[in-house]
Design a protein around this motif. Structure first.
Motif, short mmCIF file in Angstrom:
data_model
loop_
_atom_site.label_atom_id
_atom_site.label_comp_id
_atom_site.label_asym_id
_atom_site.label_seq_id
_atom_site.Cartn_x
_atom_site.Cartn_y
_atom_site.Cartn_z
N SER A 147 -14.05 11.55 45.72
CA SER A 147 -15.33 11.42 45.00
C SER A 147 -16.06 12.76 45.14
O SER A 147 -15.83 13.52 46.08
N GLU B 245 -17.16 5.24 47.38
CA GLU B 245 -17.54 4.50 46.18
C GLU B 245 -18.91 3.86 46.32
O GLU B 245 -19.71 3.88 45.39
N PRO C 218 -12.41 8.29 48.49
CA PRO C 218 -13.68 8.33 47.78
C PRO C 218 -14.76 7.47 48.45
O PRO C 218 -14.46 6.43 49.03
N MET D 274 -8.68 10.24 31.38
CA MET D 274 -9.70 11.13 31.90
C MET D 274 -11.06 10.45 31.77
O MET D 274 -11.37 9.87 30.74
N ASP D 275 -11.85 10.53 32.85
CA ASP D 275 -13.21 10.00 32.84
C ASP D 275 -14.19 11.16 32.82
O ASP D 275 -14.00 12.14 33.54
N GLY E 35 -13.12 9.13 41.72
CA GLY E 35 -11.75 9.00 41.24
C GLY E 35 -10.95 8.07 42.13
O GLY E 35 -11.50 7.39 42.99
N GLU E 36 -9.65 8.07 41.93
CA GLU E 36 -8.77 7.21 42.73
C GLU E 36 -8.64 7.70 44.16
O GLU E 36 -8.55 6.91 45.09
N SER E 37 -8.63 9.04 44.36
CA SER E 37 -8.38 9.60 45.69
C SER E 37 -9.55 10.37 46.28
O SER E 37 -9.58 10.63 47.47
N SER F 260 -12.73 12.31 50.64
CA SER F 260 -11.46 11.63 50.50
C SER F 260 -11.22 10.78 51.75
O SER F 260 -11.32 11.31 52.86
N VAL G 191 -19.06 11.65 40.40
CA VAL G 191 -17.90 10.95 39.83
C VAL G 191 -17.03 10.44 40.98
O VAL G 191 -16.97 11.05 42.04
#
Length: 112
Positions: free
Chosen positions: A30, A106, A104, A1-2, A26-28, A102, A24
């Motif tokens: 933001s 980045e 994300p 968990m971040d 995430g992998e899938s 989706s 934040v």
């Protein structure tokens, strides 16, 4: 968990009176917030990300295919990938909310 504290948020002025903050990534998905001053607008743009959002305060007017769509406090919305859209704050109060992207976002090219 971040966990990302508010001191770590990456913020930028995307247009005059439009502040966006990357909360934040995430992998899938933001998560970002937006703060749009009265009279400010987000010029038409599109991106490969599906964009869902929730308005916390104020009323935001989206323009999609020439149609104006208003979303206010408690309203949620979804903008499909690659759909051109613009937004503006025609009201007298600040519009705030959060959005999920989706895949994300980045590295966000805000202000370009």
């Amino acid at each position: 968990m971040d966990i990302v504290s508010s001191e770590e948020w990456e913020t930028a002025e995307a247009a005059e009176g439009v502040e966006l903050g990357q909360l934040v990534v995430g992998e899938s998905v933001s998560l970002q917030y937006f703060h749009i001053e009265p009279g400010a607008d987000v010029p038409e743009h599109s991106h490969p990300h599906e964009q869902t959002g929730y308005v916390v305060q104020g009323t935001l007017t989206f323009v999609v295919d020439g149609e104006e769509l208003s979303v206010g406090p408690g309203d949620a919305y979804d903008i499909p990938s690659d759909e051109p859209h613009a937004a503006r704050n025609d009201g007298e109060e600040v519009v705030t909310g959060v959005e999920v992207f989706s895949p994300p976002r980045e590295e966000v090219p805000w202000g370009e």
